[in-house]
Design a protein around this motif. Structure first.
Motif, PDB file in Angstrom:
ATOM      1  N   LEU A   1      -8.047  13.155  -1.062  1.00 15.09           N
ATOM      2  CA  LEU A   1      -7.725  11.734  -0.997  1.00 15.09           C
ATOM      3  C   LEU A   1      -8.870  10.995  -0.306  1.00 15.09           C
ATOM      4  CD1 LEU A   1      -3.982  11.944   0.155  1.00 15.09           C
ATOM      5  CD2 LEU A   1      -4.807  11.475  -2.167  1.00 15.09           C
TER       6      LEU A   1
ATOM      7  N   GLU B   1       4.215  14.202   1.234  1.00 15.17           N
ATOM      8  CA  GLU B   1       4.593  14.109  -0.180  1.00 15.17           C
ATOM      9  C   GLU B   1       3.671  14.938  -1.059  1.00 15.17           C
ATOM     10  OE1 GLU B   1       5.034  10.642  -3.641  1.00 15.17           O
ATOM     11  OE2 GLU B   1       4.645  10.101  -1.538  1.00 15.17           O
ATOM     12  N   GLN B   2       2.353  14.901  -0.779  1.00 16.36           N
ATOM     13  CA  GLN B   2       1.398  15.647  -1.588  1.00 16.36           C
ATOM     14  C   GLN B   2       1.551  17.161  -1.383  1.00 16.36           C
ATOM     15  OE1 GLN B   2      -0.781  14.502  -3.906  1.00 16.36           O
ATOM     16  NE2 GLN B   2       0.055  12.429  -3.623  1.00 16.36           N
TER      17      GLN B   2
ATOM     18  N   LYS C   1      -5.935   4.203   5.047  1.00 17.07           N
ATOM     19  CA  LYS C   1      -5.951   4.777   3.700  1.00 17.07           C
ATOM     20  C   LYS C   1      -4.945   5.914   3.521  1.00 17.07           C
ATOM     21  CE  LYS C   1     -10.814   3.629   2.963  1.00 17.07           C
ATOM     22  NZ  LYS C   1     -12.166   4.156   2.656  1.00 17.07           N
ATOM     23  N   VAL C   2      -4.761   6.741   4.548  1.00 16.95           N
ATOM     24  CA  VAL C   2      -3.908   7.922   4.428  1.00 16.95           C
ATOM     25  C   VAL C   2      -2.911   7.923   5.584  1.00 16.95           C
ATOM     26  CG1 VAL C   2      -3.826  10.435   4.296  1.00 16.95           C
ATOM     27  CG2 VAL C   2      -5.782   9.203   3.342  1.00 16.95           C
TER      28      VAL C   2
ATOM     29  N   ASP D   1       3.255  10.211   5.741  1.00 20.00           N
ATOM     30  CA  ASP D   1       4.222  10.321   4.640  1.00 20.00           C
ATOM     31  C   ASP D   1       3.533  10.737   3.349  1.00 20.00           C
ATOM     32  OD1 ASP D   1       6.162   9.510   6.414  1.00 20.00           O
ATOM     33  OD2 ASP D   1       6.035   7.379   5.832  1.00 20.00           O
ATOM     34  N   LEU D   2       2.358  10.176   3.118  1.00 19.35           N
ATOM     35  CA  LEU D   2       1.618  10.537   1.908  1.00 19.35           C
ATOM     36  C   LEU D   2       1.194  11.997   1.936  1.00 19.35           C
ATOM     37  CD1 LEU D   2       0.270   9.690  -0.745  1.00 19.35           C
ATOM     38  CD2 LEU D   2      -1.713   8.945   0.589  1.00 19.35           C
TER      39      LEU D   2
END
Length: 257
Positions: A199, A237-238, A229-230, A233-234
């Motif tokens: 990412l 999820e990934q 940007k990150v 939660d992201l």
């Protein structure tokens, strides 16, 4: 009868002889000072109450005389000081410095009064200059254009300088615990899956396998992310998309950089 009475009466007729003998004995023992003091304390000395009162009266009289003398001295000093003060005041009034101060104060006050009439009547030359003034303000317009151009130039330089300056990026260090399903899960494959996540603003760091129990080990991996940007939660999820290998994801530590 009188003779017989004196014969039987015990009278010490020779007492003065014994007193002289005793005085001489003490003079020989203690010296002449002690002898003189003993004579002063003898029967003929005036050490009684009458002698004390006379000595006290003499001392009081001498003290009164000294007090009178001191009073006269103090009065003389006060008179001398008064004369000196009067002479000093006369000298101050007649001194040149004192005379110079009076005209100086009288000279300053008119100067302060002259300040207000700053506006004086216009002379013919000044009237001509006023007639030459451009009432339409053409010169002012040119000055305004020049000032606007300089302002725009400075704003442009400031914007370029600000654009070249690197912006401070808020970053965080995150330590993740990735747990497998059981002890048969391939942990190397699990770590490869996690690191395959790429990412913008994400950088993976070191990792290690931590025992959990019953032969099961979890993957503890570190990463640095840009906050804008990150997010956590992201990341969760990934990582949880790899359902075959990953059971859950926990945040072990979170620190701002």
């Amino acid at each position: 009868m009188a003779t017989n009475f004196l014969v039987h009466e015990k009278i010490w007729f020779d007492k003065f002889k014994y007193d002289d003998a005793e005085r001489k004995f003490y003079e020989q023992m203690n010296g002449p000072v002690a002898g003189a003091s003993r004579q002063s304390s003898g029967p003929g000395a005036s050490g009684g109450p009458g002698g004390d009162h006379s000595e006290l009266a003499v001392r009081i009289a001498s003290l009164e005389v000294e007090n009178q003398n001191l009073r006269s001295v103090v009065q003389d000093l006060q008179q001398a000081i008064a004369r000196l003060e009067a002479r000093l005041s006369m000298l101050e009034k007649s001194s040149p410095a004192h005379r110079a101060t009076v005209p100086q104060t009288q000279h300053v006050s008119p100067m302060r009064q002259v300040e207000p009439p700053a506006k004086k009547a216009a002379t013919p030359a000044e009237d001509d200059e006023d007639n030459d003034i451009d009432l339409f303000g053409s010169g002012d317009e040119e000055e305004d254009k020049e000032a606007a151009r300089l302002r725009e130039e400075r704003l442009r330089q400031y914007a370029e300088k600000k654009a070249k300056k690197p912006l401070l990026v808020a970053k965080s260090s995150i330590l993740l615990d990735v747990k497998p399903w059981d002890d048969e899960t391939d942990m190397a494959q699990l770590e490869a899956c996690v690191r395959s996540i790429q990412l913008d603003g994400l950088v993976w760091g070191g990792s290690q396998l931590v025992p959990v129990g019953y032969g099961i080990r979890k993957l503890r991996i570190q990463c640095v992310v840009e906050d804008d940007k990150v997010g956590t939660d992201l990341l969760e999820e990934q990582i949880t998309k790899f359902e075959e290998h990953v059971q859950s994801v926990d945040i072990a530590a979170f620190n701002k950089i």
